[in-house]
Design a protein around this motif. Structure first.
Motif, PDB file in Angstrom:
ATOM      1  N   ASP A  26      38.047  58.802  89.486  1.00 10.75           N
ATOM      2  CA  ASP A  26      39.654  58.370  89.180  1.00 10.75           C
ATOM      3  C   ASP A  26      40.202  57.292  88.625  1.00 10.75           C
ATOM      4  OD1 ASP A  26      42.527  57.979  89.723  1.00 10.75           O
ATOM      5  OD2 ASP A  26      42.428  57.073  91.646  1.00 10.75           O
ATOM      6  N   VAL A  27      40.032  58.168  87.113  1.00  6.82           N
ATOM      7  CA  VAL A  27      40.653  57.034  86.082  1.00  6.82           C
ATOM      8  C   VAL A  27      42.186  57.735  85.728  1.00  6.82           C
ATOM      9  CG1 VAL A  27      40.492  57.019  83.321  1.00  6.82           C
ATOM     10  CG2 VAL A  27      38.309  57.148  85.224  1.00  6.82           C
ATOM     11  N   ARG A  28      42.426  56.108  85.945  1.00  7.17           N
ATOM     12  CA  ARG A  28      43.968  56.302  85.049  1.00  7.17           C
ATOM     13  C   ARG A  28      44.298  56.366  84.213  1.00  7.17           C
ATOM     14  NH1 ARG A  28      45.594  53.713  90.322  1.00  7.17           N
ATOM     15  NH2 ARG A  28      44.383  54.576  92.303  1.00  7.17           N
ATOM     16  N   ALA A  29      45.624  56.463  84.077  1.00  9.21           N
ATOM     17  CA  ALA A  29      46.399  56.554  82.336  1.00  9.21           C
ATOM     18  C   ALA A  29      45.847  55.556  81.631  1.00  9.21           C
ATOM     19  CB  ALA A  29      47.589  56.855  82.051  1.00  9.21           C
ATOM     20  N   GLY A  30      45.478  55.115  80.085  1.00 13.26           N
ATOM     21  CA  GLY A  30      45.094  54.438  79.640  1.00 13.26           C
ATOM     22  C   GLY A  30      43.330  53.559  79.468  1.00 13.26           C
ATOM     23  N   GLU A  31      42.993  54.081  81.215  1.00 13.37           N
ATOM     24  CA  GLU A  31      41.675  53.384  80.888  1.00 13.37           C
ATOM     25  C   GLU A  31      40.936  53.604  81.002  1.00 13.37           C
ATOM     26  OE1 GLU A  31      42.761  51.402  86.095  1.00 13.37           O
ATOM     27  OE2 GLU A  31      41.466  53.502  85.855  1.00 13.37           O
ATOM     28  N   GLY A  32      40.896  54.751  80.517  1.00 14.70           N
ATOM     29  CA  GLY A  32      39.419  55.767  79.632  1.00 14.70           C
ATOM     30  C   GLY A  32      38.761  54.817  78.808  1.00 14.70           C
ATOM     31  N   ALA A  33      39.322  54.345  77.565  1.00 15.49           N
ATOM     32  CA  ALA A  33      38.577  53.654  76.114  1.00 15.49           C
ATOM     33  C   ALA A  33      37.663  51.981  76.862  1.00 15.49           C
ATOM     34  CB  ALA A  33      39.991  53.406  75.734  1.00 15.49           C
ATOM     35  N   THR A  34      38.613  51.674  77.580  1.00 15.07           N
ATOM     36  CA  THR A  34      37.656  50.027  77.768  1.00 15.07           C
ATOM     37  C   THR A  34      36.626  50.529  78.652  1.00 15.07           C
ATOM     38  OG1 THR A  34      39.394  49.041  77.944  1.00 15.07           O
ATOM     39  CG2 THR A  34      37.833  48.144  79.038  1.00 15.07           C
ATOM     40  N   ALA A  35      37.481  51.372  79.346  1.00 14.64           N
ATOM     41  CA  ALA A  35      36.352  51.633  80.406  1.00 14.64           C
ATOM     42  C   ALA A  35      34.347  52.284  79.782  1.00 14.64           C
ATOM     43  CB  ALA A  35      35.799  53.008  81.796  1.00 14.64           C
ATOM     44  N   ALA A  36      35.092  53.321  78.889  1.00 14.78           N
ATOM     45  CA  ALA A  36      33.863  53.773  78.275  1.00 14.78           C
ATOM     46  C   ALA A  36      32.944  53.438  77.088  1.00 14.78           C
ATOM     47  CB  ALA A  36      34.976  54.910  77.591  1.00 14.78           C
ATOM     48  N   LEU A  37      34.013  51.916  77.114  1.00 11.90           N
ATOM     49  CA  LEU A  37      33.636  50.706  76.065  1.00 11.90           C
ATOM     50  C   LEU A  37      32.181  50.688  76.627  1.00 11.90           C
ATOM     51  CD1 LEU A  37      36.065  49.555  73.626  1.00 11.90           C
ATOM     52  CD2 LEU A  37      34.433  50.632  73.180  1.00 11.90           C
ATOM     53  N   MET A  38      32.849  49.584  77.641  1.00 18.31           N
ATOM     54  CA  MET A  38      32.399  48.741  79.016  1.00 18.31           C
ATOM     55  C   MET A  38      30.461  49.709  79.397  1.00 18.31           C
ATOM     56  SD  MET A  38      33.316  46.192  79.718  1.00 18.31           S
ATOM     57  CE  MET A  38      32.311  45.607  81.570  1.00 18.31           C
ATOM     58  N   LEU A  39      31.060  51.667  79.897  1.00 14.72           N
ATOM     59  CA  LEU A  39      29.479  51.790  79.996  1.00 14.72           C
ATOM     60  C   LEU A  39      28.341  52.069  78.711  1.00 14.72           C
ATOM     61  CD1 LEU A  39      29.979  55.689  81.196  1.00 14.72           C
ATOM     62  CD2 LEU A  39      28.336  55.117  79.239  1.00 14.72           C
ATOM     63  N   VAL A  40      28.961  52.162  77.190  1.00 15.14           N
ATOM     64  CA  VAL A  40      27.911  52.144  76.024  1.00 15.14           C
ATOM     65  C   VAL A  40      27.494  51.251  76.182  1.00 15.14           C
ATOM     66  CG1 VAL A  40      28.376  51.993  73.577  1.00 15.14           C
ATOM     67  CG2 VAL A  40      29.612  53.603  75.037  1.00 15.14           C
ATOM     68  N   ASN A  41      28.524  50.241  76.484  1.00 16.02           N
ATOM     69  CA  ASN A  41      27.537  48.862  76.696  1.00 16.02           C
ATOM     70  C   ASN A  41      26.305  48.518  77.271  1.00 16.02           C
ATOM     71  OD1 ASN A  41      27.185  45.644  76.096  1.00 16.02           O
ATOM     72  ND2 ASN A  41      29.114  45.733  76.321  1.00 16.02           N
ATOM     73  N   ILE A  42      26.617  48.915  78.658  1.00 20.41           N
ATOM     74  CA  ILE A  42      25.690  48.664  79.315  1.00 20.41           C
ATOM     75  C   ILE A  42      23.948  49.626  78.788  1.00 20.41           C
ATOM     76  CG2 ILE A  42      26.805  50.527  81.437  1.00 20.41           C
ATOM     77  CD1 ILE A  42      24.604  46.557  82.104  1.00 20.41           C
ATOM     78  N   PHE A  43      24.584  50.609  78.491  1.00 18.63           N
ATOM     79  CA  PHE A  43      23.927  51.527  77.913  1.00 18.63           C
ATOM     80  C   PHE A  43      23.055  51.136  77.097  1.00 18.63           C
ATOM     81  CE2 PHE A  43      22.758  54.156  74.553  1.00 18.63           C
ATOM     82  CZ  PHE A  43      21.990  55.614  75.761  1.00 18.63           C
ATOM     83  N   LEU A  44      23.232  50.374  76.303  1.00 19.07           N
ATOM     84  CA  LEU A  44      22.667  50.145  74.908  1.00 19.07           C
ATOM     85  C   LEU A  44      21.775  49.067  75.277  1.00 19.07           C
ATOM     86  CD1 LEU A  44      25.299  49.989  71.876  1.00 19.07           C
ATOM     87  CD2 LEU A  44      23.456  51.434  72.336  1.00 19.07           C
ATOM     88  N   LEU A  45      22.275  47.808  76.788  1.00 24.56           N
ATOM     89  CA  LEU A  45      21.834  47.175  76.944  1.00 24.56           C
ATOM     90  C   LEU A  45      20.556  47.460  77.698  1.00 24.56           C
ATOM     91  CD1 LEU A  45      22.066  44.028  77.444  1.00 24.56           C
ATOM     92  CD2 LEU A  45      23.525  44.058  79.902  1.00 24.56           C
ATOM     93  N   LEU A  46      20.816  47.950  78.584  1.00 25.76           N
ATOM     94  CA  LEU A  46      19.114  48.785  79.341  1.00 25.76           C
ATOM     95  C   LEU A  46      18.358  49.445  78.707  1.00 25.76           C
ATOM     96  CD1 LEU A  46      18.370  48.764  82.227  1.00 25.76           C
ATOM     97  CD2 LEU A  46      21.088  48.011  81.856  1.00 25.76           C
ATOM     98  N   PHE A  47      18.941  50.364  77.381  1.00 25.73           N
ATOM     99  CA  PHE A  47      18.294  50.798  75.971  1.00 25.73           C
ATOM    100  C   PHE A  47      17.354  49.479  75.507  1.00 25.73           C
ATOM    101  CE2 PHE A  47      17.841  54.786  73.625  1.00 25.73           C
ATOM    102  CZ  PHE A  47      17.604  53.985  72.882  1.00 25.73           C
TER     103      PHE A  47
END
Length: 457
Positions: A26-47
């Motif tokens: 459940d993503v509310r209006a305006g939350e997507g950009a920061t959540a996507a950046l966080m997802l990419v961040n932890i992806f790169l960290l585990l990569f």
């Protein structure tokens, strides 16, 4: 909550990114950009970590051997006893941004120094690198989730953490695959380490970008933490002591389970080799291990993408926190009853996949109602020292029981430990509810006062 983007025209104000991410949670209006950046961040960290983890194997095995490799858990625990107080000391003297930048740059410099040492063929570099990698992984991942707990409210974290965790679940297998291909192309360890340094630097840039979006929480971002160490915070808080105990139990059970499947795999390969002199046991073990890890990672990714967020939504933290011990309880009870190797393999696949997805998410959700000092300092202590402590205690269990217990005996031991684990989880849930109510009390009081003022006017 993180700064949200301006709502776009529409019935719900959601952007295209918000709607795309709503497939997972459940993503509310305006939350997507920061959540996507966080997802990419932890992806790169585990990569990054997965690449480094592959590099460490030839360095330790060629520089110390399998026996030395098995002793490094104790070395990691000893180093962490010094690292955790040092991290707490630094965290008390700098703000959030400087802490993120400083710790990340420290590990980037370490990568460069190890690359130089590997190129120079310094003695014992493999041992030192192996110990460092264990600290690198759990420390930086713990810091990421400390940051996530700091910028999200409990309500937002409950919704968005399962989706952000997809990046963590996907980063590990993809990083391992890429590292294997790089070795296959005859890249040297020091060159591969340079790639990991670039990836880690990219996570730092993402931290700065995300932090810059926190316009409405600048005071929290620049405020320094109070003095005090992570170990002291854990020992003073009944809630944190229970979390530490749970992490120790989880790692004892899981690592002992890994010993069981390794023992069964070895025995099975030896039996096949005895029946067929031309049978290649080494190739069989390597093929099995690769296939086993592949299905663990695929199952974990599917669970994280499509099950975890829905489990948290409908059953809350209770469902996420109890899923793994209940699976482990059923699995080890089945093994203790005499399950064969094929059944044990799929039991451990289910256990590890649930650990990497649902349980990993639950562990991060536990920190949402804690203080900022606890999020940064105590989390470092628990996710580093107590995690490695559980691995070390598992080695003790294996050492003491290797000559006295068979597979069924080890499985029965895990059943008992898992029952204790479930009891600890229930006590944590009780204290978690109390912390949430305590955090909500001032908000409710403010609303009541506001209503009274409106009534008077």
């Amino acid at each position: 909550m993180p700064e949200t983007d301006p709502p776009l025209p529409g019935a719900d104000g959601k952007s295209a990114l918000d709607r795309a991410l709503s497939l997972f949670t459940d993503v509310r209006a305006g939350e997507g950009a920061t959540a996507a950046l966080m997802l990419v961040n932890i992806f790169l960290l585990l990569f990054c970590y997965s690449i480094i983890k592959i590099v460490r194997e030839p360095l330790i095995l060629l520089g110390g051997g399998a026996e030395v490799r098995s002793y490094t858990a104790a070395g990691q625990a000893l180093v962490l006893m010094g690292y955790v107080p040092l991290y707490s000391w630094v965290a008390s003297r700098v703000d959030r941004v400087k802490l993120l930048v400083g710790v990340t740059l420290f590990f980037v410099v370490c990568i460069e120094l190890f690359a130089l040492a590997a190129a120079s063929h310094l003695p014992y570099v493999g041992v030192a690198f192996f110990i460092w990698v264990g600290i690198f992984n759990i420390s930086l991942v713990a810091q990421f989730w400390s940051f996530a707990n700091d910028i999200y409210t409990k309500e937002a974290g409950d919704r968005l953490f399962p989706m952000i965790m997809i990046g963590m679940t996907a980063g590990a297998p993809i990083g391992s695959f890429v590292a294997g291909r790089l070795f296959g192309l005859d890249f040297t360890p020091q060159v591969i380490l340079q790639i990991s340094a670039v990836l880690l630097t990219a996570t730092l840039l993402l931290y700065l970008t995300i932090n810059a979006r926190e316009a409405r929480r600048q005071r929290a971002a620049t405020a320094r933490l109070a003095s005090g160490g992570g170990f002291g915070l854990v020992l003073r808080s009944p809630y944190l002591r229970l979390i530490a105990f749970l992490i120790v139990l989880l790692n004892i059970v899981n690592t002992t389970g890994e010993y069981l499947i390794a023992r069964l795999l070895t025995s099975h390969a030896q039996a096949l080799a005895a029946a067929n002199p031309s049978f290649n046991a080494q190739a069989y073990i390597g093929s099995f291990s690769g296939n086993y890890q592949f299905w663990v990672n695929v199952t974990a990714l599917l669970l994280q993408a499509f099950v975890t967020s829905r489990l948290v939504k409908h059953l809350g933290l209770r469902g996420a926190l109890l899923a793994l011990p209940l699976i482990a309880l059923g699995g080890y009870t089945t093994i203790a009853a005499g399950a064969g190797f094929a059944v044990v393999r799929w039991i451990k696949t289910a256990e590890n996949a649930t650990d990497y997805s649902i349980m990993n998410t639950a562990r991060q959700l536990l920190w949402l109602p804690t203080s900022r000092e606890e999020k940064y300092k105590a989390k470092q202590a628990i996710d580093t020292f107590f995690t490695r402590g559980g691995d070390l205690l598992s080695a003790v269990v294996v050492y003491l029981g290797a000559l006295r217990m068979g597979i069924a005996g080890f499985a029965a031991t895990n059943v008992v430990l898992t029952l204790v684990w479930i009891g600890v989880a229930l006590m944590i849930l009780k204290r978690h509810r109390a912390l949430v109510r305590l955090a909500q009390a001032p908000v409710a009081a403010s609303i009541l006062v506001g209503l009274m003022v409106i009534g008077l006017t």
